[in-house]
Design a protein around this motif. Structure first.
Motif, short mmCIF file in Angstrom:
data_model
loop_
_atom_site.label_atom_id
_atom_site.label_comp_id
_atom_site.label_asym_id
_atom_site.label_seq_id
_atom_site.Cartn_x
_atom_site.Cartn_y
_atom_site.Cartn_z
N ARG A 319 0.69 -1.44 -0.04
CA ARG A 319 -0.02 -0.03 -0.13
C ARG A 319 0.96 1.60 0.02
N ILE A 320 2.05 0.61 0.42
CA ILE A 320 2.73 2.59 1.06
C ILE A 320 3.44 2.11 -0.96
N ALA A 321 4.07 1.63 -1.20
CA ALA A 321 4.54 1.67 -2.29
C ALA A 321 3.26 1.97 -3.81
N SER A 322 2.20 1.64 -3.92
CA SER A 322 1.06 2.25 -4.37
C SER A 322 1.26 3.45 -4.49
N GLY A 323 0.87 4.42 -2.95
CA GLY A 323 0.97 5.72 -2.10
C GLY A 323 2.39 6.41 -2.99
N LEU A 324 2.83 5.91 -3.29
CA LEU A 324 4.43 6.48 -3.40
C LEU A 324 4.09 6.86 -5.26
N MET A 325 3.63 5.83 -5.92
CA MET A 325 3.33 6.34 -7.14
C MET A 325 2.48 7.23 -7.55
N ASP A 326 1.79 7.12 -7.03
CA ASP A 326 0.67 8.16 -7.31
C ASP A 326 0.21 8.98 -6.32
N ALA A 327 1.78 9.23 -5.21
CA ALA A 327 2.29 11.15 -5.34
C ALA A 327 3.13 11.07 -6.56
N LEU A 328 3.44 10.23 -7.05
CA LEU A 328 4.45 11.35 -7.67
C LEU A 328 4.26 10.47 -9.14
#
Length: 351
Positions: A319-328
Motif C-alpha cells: 500500500r505504501i508503494a502504491s501510494g508513492l506511485m500515486d504521489a509521484l
C-alpha cells in the motif's frame, strides 16, 4: 511579487539582496536560475522574452530552464506549450526545502550504512581469527534470552537498544516490563530506538509511553539496520541474521567493535524523532517512512523486504508503494524512480 529583489546577471545587487540570493543559493537555486524563475512568475514566458527581459544569453536561459524543470519549479504552459509556467513561490520553496531534506536524509542514511558495514567487516575479520577473540555466538532464541538475562543482571550504567520489527507482541512487552522497571529503579540509563511503524499500534505505543514515564528515553526512525543491545559500552549483542533475529546472536566484547557500534547508535539516535513528536511533513512532501520506502524501492527491495525493514506487513508495504506511485504520478516503479530523482527525493546518481 512586488518588492522582491531581482537577482539577474545584469542588475546591481544591494547588500540585503545579496543575502537573499545567498539564501536561495543554499536551497540549490543559482543566480541565473532564480532570475529566470522570477521572470516567469509574472506570467508564462518564452526563451526570447526571457533573454530580452533579463539580459541573459539564450544558452544561459535554456540551461536555467533545464535546472528549474529538473527541480519541478517550471513546466510548459497548458495554454501555450511554447511558453514556460512557474509554480507559485509557496509551492516552489517547499519543493526546494523538501529536496534538501531528502538529500540530508540520504546522506545520513549512507553514513549509518557505512558505519554498519564497517562493524560487519570487523565482525567477519575477527570471526576468522584464531580463537575469535571478543566474539561469542548464541544459537536459537532460548540461548539468546538466557544470555541476555545474565547481561541485564550485570549492567550498571547504560543500556542502549535498537528494536526493529515494528509493533511488539503483548507477550514480549508483558515479559519485559518487570525487567526494564528493575533496571530503571537501579539507576540504569536506558535509551531505545523503535521503528516509526509502532506509532500506528496503540498497544506498543502504550508500552513505549510507560517506558518513557519510568525514565527510559524513547525515539523512532523509519528503519533500523539490525537488532542491537549495548551494555555499559563494554559489550554489544547483535542479531546474526537480520532477516530472522531469533535464529542466533553474536556478543562482541572487543573495545573497537563495541565503540564502532556505539557510534552507529548515536548517529541513528540523533536522526530519530522523540516519542512525543508529532511528525507533520511539509505539505506536498513525503513522510519519513515514505522517503525510506522510496529509497528501498530504488535499491531493488521487494515489498516483503521493505515491510521487514519498516516493521509493517507486506500488505502495508504494498500500500505504501502504491501510494508513492500515486504521489509521484507514476505508472510504473521505474517511472516513480525517475520522478523521485526529478523532484529531489532521490539522488540522480545512486550512492
Amino acid at each position: 511579487m512586488d518588492g522582491w529583489p531581482v537577482c539577474s546577471a545584469e542588475s546591481r545587487i544591494s547588500s540585503p539582496d545579496l543575502e537573499w540570493c545567498s539564501m536561495l543559493d543554499l536551497l540549490g537555486l543559482d543566480t541565473a536560475a532564480e532570475s529566470v524563475y522570477r521572470g516567469i512568475l509574472d506570467g508564462p514566458q518564452d526563451v526570447p522574452d526571457l533573454c530580452a527581459r533579463l539580459g541573459l544569453s539564450e544558452e544561459e536561459v535554456r540551461d536555467a530552464l533545464n535546472r528549474l524543470s529538473a527541480m519541478a519549479l517550471v513546466r510548459p504552459s497548458t495554454e501555450d506549450s511554447g511558453r514556460m509556467h512557474a509554480v507559485s513561490p509557496h509551492v516552489g520553496m517547499e519543493i526546494l526545502l523538501a529536496r534538501q531534506q531528502a538529500e540530508l536524509a540520504h546522506q545520513q542514511q549512507r553514513l549509518e550504512e557505512s558505519r554498519a558495514a564497517a562493524a560487519q567487516l570487523i565482525l567477519e575479520y575477527d570471526g576468522r581469527s584464531d580463537g575469535a577473540a571478543g566474539v561469542r555466538y548464541f544459537d536459537g532464541i532460548d540461548s539468546i534470552r538466557d544470555h541476555l538475562a545474565v547481561l541485564r543482571s550485570k549492567v550498571t550504567d547504560e543500556l542502549l537498544t535498537f528494536a526493529p520489527g515494528g509493533p511488539q507482541t503483548l507477550s514480549n512487552m508483558n515479559a519485559s516490563r518487570p525487567l526494564n522497571q528493575q533496571l530503571l529503579e537501579r539507576g540504569v540509563q536506558m535509551r531505545t530506538v523503535y521503528l516509526d511503524s509502532i506509532r500506528s499500534c496503540p498497544d506498543t505505543m502504550e508500552y513505549a509511553h510507560w517506558l518513557s514515564e519510568q525514565g527510559c528515553q524513547v525515539r523512532t526512525v523509519p528503519s533500523l539496520p539490525n537488532r542491537l543491545i549495548i551494555y555499559d559500552r563494554r559489550a554489544a549483542v547483535i542479531a546474526a541474521d537480520t532477516g530472522n533475529t531469533a535464529a542466533g546472536a553474536v556478543e562482541l566484547t572487543s573495545q573497537g567493535m563495541v565503540a564502532t557500534l556505539h557510534v552507529l547508535f548515536e548517529s541513528v539516535w540523533q536522526s530519530a524523532e522523540p516519542l512525543e513528536a508529532c511528525s507533520r511533513p511539509v505539505p506536498g512532501a513525503l513522510s519519513r517512512q515514505q522517503l525510506e520506502a522510496l529509497r528501498l524501492l530504488a535499491q531493488g527491495y521487494t515489498d516483503e523486504a521493505i515491510g521487514t525493514r519498516l516493521g509493517v506487513s507486506p500488505r502495508t508495504a504494498r500500500r505504501i508503494a502504491s501510494g508513492l506511485m500515486d504521489a509521484l504520478d507514476a505508472a510504473s516503479r521505474f517511472q516513480a524512480g525517475v520522478h523521485a530523482v526529478q523532484r529531489g527525493y532521490l539522488p540522480a546518481t545512486p550512492g
